[in-house]
Motif scaffolding. Sequence first.
Motif, PDB file in Angstrom:
ATOM      1  N   GLY A 101      52.755  27.965  38.629  1.00 32.85           N
ATOM      2  CA  GLY A 101      52.260  29.056  39.467  1.00 32.85           C
ATOM      3  C   GLY A 101      50.890  28.740  40.037  1.00 32.85           C
ATOM      4  O   GLY A 101      50.159  27.894  39.517  1.00 32.85           O
ATOM      5  N   HIS A 102      50.554  29.437  41.107  1.00 31.83           N
ATOM      6  CA  HIS A 102      49.252  29.237  41.739  1.00 31.83           C
ATOM      7  C   HIS A 102      48.210  30.083  41.030  1.00 31.83           C
ATOM      8  O   HIS A 102      47.957  31.232  41.395  1.00 31.83           O
ATOM      9  N   VAL A 103      47.639  29.496  39.990  1.00 31.38           N
ATOM     10  CA  VAL A 103      46.683  30.197  39.132  1.00 31.38           C
ATOM     11  C   VAL A 103      45.431  29.353  39.079  1.00 31.38           C
ATOM     12  O   VAL A 103      45.486  28.124  39.126  1.00 31.38           O
ATOM     13  N   PRO A 117      41.652  25.193  43.685  1.00 29.48           N
ATOM     14  CA  PRO A 117      41.824  26.105  42.556  1.00 29.48           C
ATOM     15  C   PRO A 117      43.276  26.342  42.176  1.00 29.48           C
ATOM     16  O   PRO A 117      43.834  27.411  42.399  1.00 29.48           O
ATOM     17  N   HIS A 118      43.887  25.323  41.611  1.00 32.72           N
ATOM     18  CA  HIS A 118      45.246  25.446  41.078  1.00 32.72           C
ATOM     19  C   HIS A 118      45.233  24.765  39.719  1.00 32.72           C
ATOM     20  O   HIS A 118      44.918  23.565  39.631  1.00 32.72           O
ATOM     21  N   LEU A 119      45.579  25.522  38.691  1.00 30.95           N
ATOM     22  CA  LEU A 119      45.495  25.029  37.320  1.00 30.95           C
ATOM     23  C   LEU A 119      46.242  23.713  37.117  1.00 30.95           C
ATOM     24  O   LEU A 119      47.457  23.642  37.283  1.00 30.95           O
ATOM     25  N   ASP A 121      47.593  27.238  51.400  1.00 27.41           N
ATOM     26  CA  ASP A 121      46.946  25.943  51.625  1.00 27.41           C
ATOM     27  C   ASP A 121      46.690  25.175  50.321  1.00 27.41           C
ATOM     28  O   ASP A 121      45.808  24.357  50.236  1.00 27.41           O
ATOM     29  N   CYS A 122      47.510  25.450  49.341  1.00 26.49           N
ATOM     30  CA  CYS A 122      47.363  24.736  48.075  1.00 26.49           C
ATOM     31  C   CYS A 122      48.226  23.479  48.087  1.00 26.49           C
ATOM     32  O   CYS A 122      49.407  23.532  48.391  1.00 26.49           O
ATOM     33  N   LEU A 123      47.599  22.373  47.698  1.00 24.67           N
ATOM     34  CA  LEU A 123      48.305  21.094  47.698  1.00 24.67           C
ATOM     35  C   LEU A 123      49.461  21.039  46.697  1.00 24.67           C
ATOM     36  O   LEU A 123      50.501  20.463  46.969  1.00 24.67           O
ATOM     37  N   TYR A 124      49.288  21.722  45.563  1.00 23.00           N
ATOM     38  CA  TYR A 124      50.369  21.712  44.577  1.00 23.00           C
ATOM     39  C   TYR A 124      51.510  22.611  45.017  1.00 23.00           C
ATOM     40  O   TYR A 124      52.668  22.366  44.720  1.00 23.00           O
ATOM     41  N   PHE A 125      51.138  23.664  45.722  1.00 22.76           N
ATOM     42  CA  PHE A 125      52.154  24.584  46.201  1.00 22.76           C
ATOM     43  C   PHE A 125      52.910  23.969  47.362  1.00 22.76           C
ATOM     44  O   PHE A 125      54.131  24.039  47.437  1.00 22.76           O
ATOM     45  N   GLN A 126      52.178  23.345  48.234  1.00 23.44           N
ATOM     46  CA  GLN A 126      52.767  22.798  49.461  1.00 23.44           C
ATOM     47  C   GLN A 126      53.458  21.453  49.276  1.00 23.44           C
ATOM     48  O   GLN A 126      54.314  21.093  50.061  1.00 23.44           O
TER      49      GLN A 126
END
Length: 150
Positions: A49-51, A95-97, A6-11
Amino acid sequence: MDKSSDCLYFQRNELQKNLMIEICDLYTSTLFLFKEQSYPGRCVVAYKGHVKELFELSEPDRNAFMKDVCLAAEAVQKAFSPAKINYGAYSDKLPHLHFHIVPKQEEGLDFGGTFEMNPQQIYLTESEQAETVKKIVSALSYKKQTKPSK
Ligand SMILES: [Zn+2]
Protein backbone atom coordinates in the motif's frame (compact mmCIF):
# COMPACT_ATOMS: atom_id res chain seq x y z
CA MET A 1 -3.72 12.95 1.16
CA ASP A 2 -2.98 10.54 -1.63
CA LYS A 3 0.03 11.10 -3.81
CA SER A 4 0.05 7.54 -5.09
CA SER A 5 -0.43 8.78 -8.66
CA ASP A 6 3.17 9.96 -8.74
CA CYS A 7 4.61 7.22 -6.59
CA LEU A 8 7.29 5.11 -8.22
CA TYR A 9 6.28 1.97 -6.35
CA PHE A 10 2.67 2.49 -7.21
CA GLN A 11 3.30 3.32 -10.83
CA ARG A 12 6.12 0.87 -11.50
CA ASN A 13 7.42 3.52 -13.85
CA GLU A 14 10.63 3.85 -15.86
CA LEU A 15 12.57 5.37 -12.97
CA GLN A 16 11.70 2.41 -10.82
CA LYS A 17 12.59 -0.05 -13.58
CA ASN A 18 15.96 1.65 -13.90
CA LEU A 19 16.63 1.23 -10.20
CA MET A 20 15.32 -2.25 -9.49
CA ILE A 21 13.78 -5.39 -10.88
CA GLU A 22 10.93 -7.30 -9.38
CA ILE A 23 11.82 -10.61 -7.75
CA CYS A 24 8.47 -11.71 -6.34
CA ASP A 25 5.57 -10.81 -4.11
CA LEU A 26 5.76 -11.60 -0.41
CA TYR A 27 2.88 -11.60 2.12
CA THR A 28 2.31 -7.88 2.14
CA SER A 29 5.04 -6.45 -0.03
CA THR A 30 7.02 -6.86 -3.22
CA LEU A 31 10.66 -7.86 -3.18
CA PHE A 32 12.93 -6.13 -5.68
CA LEU A 33 16.56 -6.61 -6.59
CA PHE A 34 18.38 -3.28 -6.46
CA LYS A 35 20.16 -3.05 -9.80
CA GLU A 36 23.21 -1.35 -8.33
CA GLN A 37 25.05 -4.26 -6.73
CA SER A 38 28.06 -2.75 -4.93
CA TYR A 39 26.65 -4.64 -1.96
CA PRO A 40 26.09 -8.09 -3.47
CA GLY A 41 22.54 -9.28 -2.96
CA ARG A 42 21.09 -5.86 -2.15
CA CYS A 43 17.28 -5.80 -2.27
CA VAL A 44 14.31 -3.59 -1.53
CA VAL A 45 11.13 -4.70 0.25
CA ALA A 46 8.29 -2.34 -0.69
CA TYR A 47 4.99 -2.38 1.17
CA LYS A 48 1.99 -3.04 -1.06
CA GLY A 49 0.00 0.00 0.00
CA HIS A 50 0.96 3.62 -0.45
CA VAL A 51 1.88 4.37 3.14
CA LYS A 52 4.50 6.77 4.40
CA GLU A 53 5.46 5.64 7.89
CA LEU A 54 5.70 2.25 9.56
CA PHE A 55 3.56 3.49 12.45
CA GLU A 56 0.66 4.11 10.09
CA LEU A 57 0.13 0.37 9.71
CA SER A 58 -2.15 -1.62 11.97
CA GLU A 59 -0.31 -4.05 14.22
CA PRO A 60 -1.17 -7.13 12.08
CA ASP A 61 -0.11 -5.31 8.89
CA ARG A 62 3.09 -4.11 10.51
CA ASN A 63 3.87 -7.61 11.74
CA ALA A 64 3.21 -9.03 8.29
CA PHE A 65 5.44 -6.41 6.69
CA MET A 66 8.28 -6.98 9.15
CA LYS A 67 7.92 -10.70 8.52
CA ASP A 68 8.56 -9.96 4.83
CA VAL A 69 11.60 -7.85 5.73
CA CYS A 70 12.92 -10.77 7.80
CA LEU A 71 12.22 -13.29 5.04
CA ALA A 72 14.09 -11.16 2.53
CA ALA A 73 17.03 -10.57 4.87
CA GLU A 74 17.23 -14.24 5.76
CA ALA A 75 17.27 -15.22 2.09
CA VAL A 76 20.00 -12.68 1.35
CA GLN A 77 21.99 -14.01 4.31
CA LYS A 78 21.70 -17.58 3.04
CA ALA A 79 22.49 -16.67 -0.55
CA PHE A 80 25.37 -14.21 -0.03
CA SER A 81 26.72 -14.88 3.49
CA PRO A 82 27.35 -11.23 4.37
CA ALA A 83 29.07 -10.35 7.65
CA LYS A 84 26.07 -8.14 8.48
CA ILE A 85 22.88 -6.94 6.88
CA ASN A 86 22.04 -3.25 7.08
CA TYR A 87 18.44 -2.04 6.97
CA GLY A 88 17.48 1.35 5.65
CA ALA A 89 14.11 3.06 5.52
CA TYR A 90 14.62 6.64 4.41
CA SER A 91 12.40 7.82 1.56
CA ASP A 92 12.50 11.56 2.29
CA LYS A 93 11.63 12.27 -1.30
CA LEU A 94 9.66 9.13 -2.02
CA PRO A 95 7.19 8.65 0.78
CA HIS A 96 6.29 5.02 0.21
CA LEU A 97 7.18 2.54 2.94
CA HIS A 98 10.10 0.40 1.83
CA PHE A 99 13.17 -1.14 3.44
CA HIS A 100 16.58 -1.41 1.84
CA ILE A 101 18.19 -4.75 2.64
CA VAL A 102 21.90 -4.14 2.28
CA PRO A 103 24.32 -7.05 2.82
CA LYS A 104 27.76 -5.89 3.97
CA GLN A 105 30.89 -7.93 3.41
CA GLU A 106 33.83 -7.27 5.74
CA GLU A 107 36.11 -6.65 2.79
CA GLY A 108 33.34 -4.84 0.91
CA LEU A 109 32.22 -1.26 0.47
CA ASP A 110 31.54 0.85 3.60
CA PHE A 111 31.89 -1.97 6.12
CA GLY A 112 31.61 -0.39 9.57
CA GLY A 113 29.90 2.66 8.10
CA THR A 114 26.64 3.70 6.50
CA PHE A 115 25.81 2.23 3.12
CA GLU A 116 25.64 4.55 0.15
CA MET A 117 22.17 4.96 -1.32
CA ASN A 118 23.39 4.55 -4.88
CA PRO A 119 27.12 4.13 -5.44
CA GLN A 120 26.51 3.77 -9.21
CA GLN A 121 29.52 1.49 -9.56
CA ILE A 122 28.49 -2.11 -10.07
CA TYR A 123 25.78 -3.24 -12.45
CA LEU A 124 25.27 -6.87 -13.34
CA THR A 125 24.73 -8.23 -16.81
CA GLU A 126 21.25 -9.57 -17.51
CA SER A 127 22.36 -13.15 -16.97
CA GLU A 128 24.14 -12.26 -13.71
CA GLN A 129 20.97 -10.47 -12.60
CA ALA A 130 18.89 -13.52 -13.40
CA GLU A 131 21.38 -15.68 -11.51
CA THR A 132 21.21 -13.38 -8.47
CA VAL A 133 17.41 -13.38 -8.51
CA LYS A 134 17.42 -17.17 -8.72
CA LYS A 135 19.81 -17.43 -5.77
CA ILE A 136 17.58 -15.21 -3.64
CA VAL A 137 14.36 -16.96 -4.65
CA SER A 138 15.74 -20.39 -3.86
CA ALA A 139 16.93 -19.16 -0.44
CA LEU A 140 13.54 -17.64 0.33
CA SER A 141 11.52 -19.60 2.85
CA TYR A 142 8.34 -17.83 1.74
CA LYS A 143 5.78 -20.25 0.43
CA LYS A 144 3.07 -18.93 -1.80
CA GLN A 145 -0.37 -19.50 -0.44
CA THR A 146 -1.79 -22.13 -2.71
CA LYS A 147 -5.50 -22.40 -3.24
CA PRO A 148 -7.11 -25.57 -1.96
CA SER A 149 -7.19 -28.05 -4.82
CA LYS A 150 -10.88 -28.81 -4.49
ZN1 LIG B 1 3.45 4.62 -3.12
